[in-house]
Design an enzyme around this catalytic site. Structure first.
Site: not given
Ligand code: GCO
Length: 264
Positions: A160, A147
Site C-alpha cells: 500500500y 495517503s
Molecule cells: C493502515 C491504515 C492506513 C490508512 C491510511 C493512512 O493499515 O496503516 O489502513 O493505510 O488507511 O492510508 O493514510
C-alpha cells in the site's frame, strides 16, 4: 457576475470508489458545492444505487456507473458513456483503493500486484482516458487520493505504501505534463480516518487505536467529512494555480515525531 471561488455549479465530477467511506464523503462535499456527481463502484450495483440515492436525498444531482477501474476497456467505454449521458468530466477524483496487510516477507506476489493495480495503475488508466477531453477543452481538475503512507512506511502495509508513494510521484508527473492545458493535478493525503478500511485496527482497546490517538496531535481519528474542504478546494477555481501538491489532511501526524507516552 462575481464567480465564487469554491462554487462548482455546472461542473461534472467523477469519483472512483465513491460508494462509501472517504469517496462518498468527498462526493457529498463536491455535490453540495454544486457539481453533478458521478459515482463509480466496481462490484455491487445495489451498493452503487444506495450511494446514488443517498446523494439524491441530500439534494445532490448524482449518477452511478459500475466499472472496474483496473480494466482499461471497461474504463474507456464507461468514460465515453458518462460523457454522453451526464456531460464532459471536469473533475476526476481517483479515490478507489484497496489495502492488503501482510509482512512483506510473507506477502504473496499476486496480492502485492493487486494493491499496485488498484491503488496506482488504475489512477493512471482512468486519468489517461479522462484527461483527453480535458486537454481538448483546456480545462480540468484531477485529484489523486494518496495517503500519509505516501510519506511514511508502517509494518504490514508495504504494498500500500509503495502504491501510495508512487501515486504521489505520478501526481507530480501528471501536473508536469498537463498543467500547460490548464489542468491542475493535485493529491489529498488522508491521515488515519474512521472508515471500513481501518475498522480492524481501530476497535477500542486495539493497541493501534491507542497508538494513533497518541501519535496524532489532534488526538483523534479523522472523520471522512473532514476531507470535504480539501476536495472542494482542489476541484474549484480557488486552486487554479496549484499543481502537483499533496494536501495532507492528517490532524498533524506528519508534522511531528510524536511524544513520550507520559507527556501531555
Ligand atoms: C493502515 C491504515 C492506513 C490508512 C491510511 C493512512 O493499515 O496503516 O489502513 O493505510 O488507511 O492510508 O493514510
Amino acid at each position: 457576475m462575481s464567480i465564487h471561488l469554491f462554487d462548482l455549479t455546472g461542473k461534472v465530477a467523477l469519483i472512483t470508489g465513491g460508494t462509501h467511506g472517504l469517496g462518498m464523503a468527498m462526493a457529498t462535499g463536491i455535490g453540495n458545492a454544486g457539481a453533478k456527481v458521478v459515482i463509480n463502484g466496481n462490484s455491487s450495483q445495489e451498493k452503487l444505487d444506495e450511494a446514488v440515492q443517498e446523494c439524491k436525498s441530500k439534494g445532490i444531482n448524482a449518477f452511478g456507473y459500475l466499472f472496474d477501474v483496473t480494466d482499461e476497456v471497461a474504463v474507456k467505454e464507461s468514460i465515453l458513456k458518462i460523457e454522453e449521458e451526464v456531460g464532459a468530466i471536469d473533475i476526476l477524483v481517483n479515490n478507489a483503493g484497496i489495502i492488503k496487510r501482510s509482512p512483506l516477507v510473507e506477502m504473496e506476489v499476486a496480492d502485492f500486484k493487486a494493491v499496485i493495480d488498484v491503488d496506482l495503475v488504475a489512477p493512471f488508466i482512468v486519468s489517461k482516458h479522462v484527461v483527453k477531453g480535458m486537454i481538448t477543452r483546456k480545462s480540468g481538475k484531477i485529484i489523486n487520493i494518496c495517503s500519509m503512507m505516501s510519506e511514511l512506511g508502517r509494518n504490514s502495509v508495504g504494498a500500500y505504501a509503495a502504491a501510495k508513494g508512487g501515486l504521489k510521484m505520478l501526481t507530480k508527473n501528471m501536473a508536469t505534463e498537463w498543467a500547460k492545458f490548464n489542468i491542475q493535478t493535485n493529491g489529498i493525503g488522508p491521515g488515519y480516518f474512521a472508515t471500513s478500511q481501518t475498522e480492524p485496527i481501530r476497535v477500542d482497546g486495539h493497541p493501534f487505536n491507542d497508538f494513533i490517538i497518541g501519535r496524532t496531535p489532534a488526538g483523534q481519528w479523522g472523520n471522512p467529512d473532514d476531507l470535504q474542504g480539501a476536495a472542494i478546494f482542489l476541484s474549484s477555481k480557488a486552486s487554479d494555480f496549484i499543481n502537483g501538491h499533496i494536501v495532507y489532511v492528517d490532524g498533524g501526524i506528519l508534522a511531528t515525531i510524536g511524544k513520550p507516552a507520559n507527556e501531555e
